[in-house]
Design a protein around this motif. Structure first.
Motif, short mmCIF file in Angstrom:
data_model
loop_
_atom_site.label_atom_id
_atom_site.label_comp_id
_atom_site.label_asym_id
_atom_site.label_seq_id
_atom_site.Cartn_x
_atom_site.Cartn_y
_atom_site.Cartn_z
N TYR A 9 0.80 -1.36 -0.01
CA TYR A 9 0.10 0.07 -0.16
C TYR A 9 0.81 1.47 0.17
N ALA A 10 2.10 1.30 0.77
CA ALA A 10 3.02 2.25 0.71
C ALA A 10 3.33 2.71 -0.76
N ALA A 11 3.77 1.75 -1.40
CA ALA A 11 4.17 1.76 -3.00
C ALA A 11 3.07 2.40 -3.72
N HIS A 12 1.74 1.73 -3.47
CA HIS A 12 0.56 2.18 -4.27
C HIS A 12 0.14 3.55 -3.79
N ALA A 13 0.37 4.20 -2.60
CA ALA A 13 -0.05 5.24 -2.10
C ALA A 13 1.01 6.23 -2.51
N GLY A 14 2.21 5.97 -2.51
CA GLY A 14 3.45 6.73 -2.95
C GLY A 14 3.84 7.51 -1.48
N VAL A 15 3.80 6.65 -0.65
CA VAL A 15 4.27 7.37 0.63
C VAL A 15 5.11 6.09 1.34
N SER A 16 5.55 6.64 2.61
CA SER A 16 6.60 5.63 3.37
C SER A 16 5.84 4.66 4.02
N ARG A 17 6.38 3.42 4.42
CA ARG A 17 5.69 2.42 5.19
C ARG A 17 5.31 3.04 6.81
N GLY A 18 6.13 3.87 7.20
CA GLY A 18 5.81 4.65 8.31
C GLY A 18 4.53 5.43 8.29
N ALA A 19 4.57 6.15 7.13
CA ALA A 19 3.13 7.03 7.10
C ALA A 19 2.13 6.09 6.91
N VAL A 20 2.21 4.86 6.43
CA VAL A 20 1.01 3.79 6.41
C VAL A 20 0.86 3.36 7.81
N GLN A 21 1.91 3.14 8.49
CA GLN A 21 1.51 2.66 9.81
C GLN A 21 0.94 3.66 10.80
N LYS A 22 1.23 4.82 10.50
CA LYS A 22 0.68 5.82 11.30
C LYS A 22 -0.75 6.06 10.96
N ALA A 23 -1.06 6.13 9.56
CA ALA A 23 -2.39 6.28 9.07
C ALA A 23 -3.30 4.86 9.43
N LYS A 24 -2.80 3.85 9.63
CA LYS A 24 -3.48 2.68 10.34
C LYS A 24 -3.89 2.89 11.69
N LEU A 25 -2.57 3.36 12.64
CA LEU A 25 -3.02 3.69 13.71
C LEU A 25 -4.20 4.46 14.03
N ALA A 26 -4.21 5.68 13.34
CA ALA A 26 -5.11 6.75 13.51
C ALA A 26 -6.36 6.55 12.75
N GLY A 27 -6.48 5.39 12.30
CA GLY A 27 -7.84 4.97 11.80
C GLY A 27 -8.25 5.47 10.45
N ARG A 28 -7.24 5.94 9.65
CA ARG A 28 -7.39 6.49 8.47
C ARG A 28 -7.36 5.63 7.11
N LEU A 29 -7.31 4.30 7.55
CA LEU A 29 -7.08 3.12 6.61
C LEU A 29 -8.13 2.17 6.82
N VAL A 30 -8.88 1.55 5.61
CA VAL A 30 -9.79 0.64 5.62
C VAL A 30 -9.03 -0.68 5.67
N LEU A 31 -9.35 -1.59 6.66
CA LEU A 31 -8.84 -2.80 6.78
C LEU A 31 -9.85 -4.09 6.67
N HIS A 32 -9.35 -4.99 5.98
CA HIS A 32 -10.06 -6.36 5.71
C HIS A 32 -10.03 -7.03 7.11
N SER A 33 -10.95 -8.14 7.45
CA SER A 33 -10.87 -9.06 8.41
C SER A 33 -9.40 -9.58 8.78
N ASP A 34 -8.71 -9.70 7.84
CA ASP A 34 -7.36 -10.60 7.88
C ASP A 34 -6.15 -9.55 8.26
N GLY A 35 -6.69 -8.29 8.42
CA GLY A 35 -5.80 -7.23 8.83
C GLY A 35 -4.87 -6.50 7.27
N SER A 36 -5.24 -7.12 6.23
CA SER A 36 -4.78 -6.30 4.96
C SER A 36 -5.57 -5.16 4.65
N ILE A 37 -4.89 -4.32 4.01
CA ILE A 37 -5.31 -2.91 3.44
C ILE A 37 -6.16 -3.20 2.25
N ASP A 38 -7.48 -2.42 2.50
CA ASP A 38 -8.40 -2.38 1.26
C ASP A 38 -7.79 -1.01 0.61
#
Length: 187
Positions: A9-38
């Motif tokens: 998702y970081a490569a897809h969105a053009g951001v760092s993996r750390g930015a994806v992790q922060k967005a995940k913790l902040a609830g700005r990402l939609v997650l599937h039941s297995d924890g993967s990112i929609d």
């Protein structure tokens, strides 16, 4: 896995993996039941929840400047001098060819520096100075020659020494005048 990993998702969105992790913790990402990112849902949610004023502008990719034709020609010439294959005029030079030409030029430069350190090469300015000094010594020797030999030649030939000196001097000066027209070109 239904969606994307954090790295994907970081490569897809053009951001760092750390930015994806922060967005995940902040609830700005939609997650599937297995924890993967929609990806689609997360893109929409991130766009809606992220303050545009706090986003960094995406840096434009630097545009590569075209290589001047003279540089490409120099690479080809260097490669041909070394017996290597060179690109045809007007065609593009590969990175490997340019790198090979660069290494050849560096080796030639090192060889010249070594020859200069060994005293096998002298600078062009030094060569000009030495040549000028040698030419001046030759000229001075010829200018002084009639005065040294005029009396000896006059005695051998049975003529007046002053007349012999004037004749020799005029001929030597005429000859030196002809030699003065000769120019050295170190190009």
């Amino acid at each position: 896995m239904q969606g994307m990993s954090e790295r994907q998702y970081a490569a897809h969105a053009g951001v760092s993996r750390g930015a994806v992790q922060k967005a995940k913790l902040a609830g700005r990402l939609v997650l599937h039941s297995d924890g993967s990112i929609d990806a689609q849902g997360s893109d929409t949610r991130r766009a809606a929840l992220t303050d545009p004023a706090r986003q960094r502008p995406s840096l434009p990719r630097p545009r590569l400047k075209p290589v001047p034709e003279a540089a490409v020609a120099a690479v080809g010439e260097t490669l041909r001098e070394q017996g290597l294959s060179a690109p045809a005029v007007g065609s593009s030079t590969t990175f490997l060819q340019a790198r090979t030409a660069n290494e050849v030029l560096k080796a030639q430069e090192r060889r010249l520096k070594l020859q200069k350190l060994k005293g096998e090469l002298v600078s062009l300015d030094r060569a000009r100075i030495l040549l000028f000094r040698l030419a001046r010594q030759e000229r001075d020797a010829w200018v002084n020659w009639p005065g040294r030999v005029a009396a000896l030649l006059a005695a051998e030939l049975g003529v007046d020494a002053a007349v012999m000196h004037r004749a020799l001097e005029s001929h030597v000066r005429a000859h030196l005048g002809e030699l003065a027209d000769v120019r050295t070109d170190f190009k």
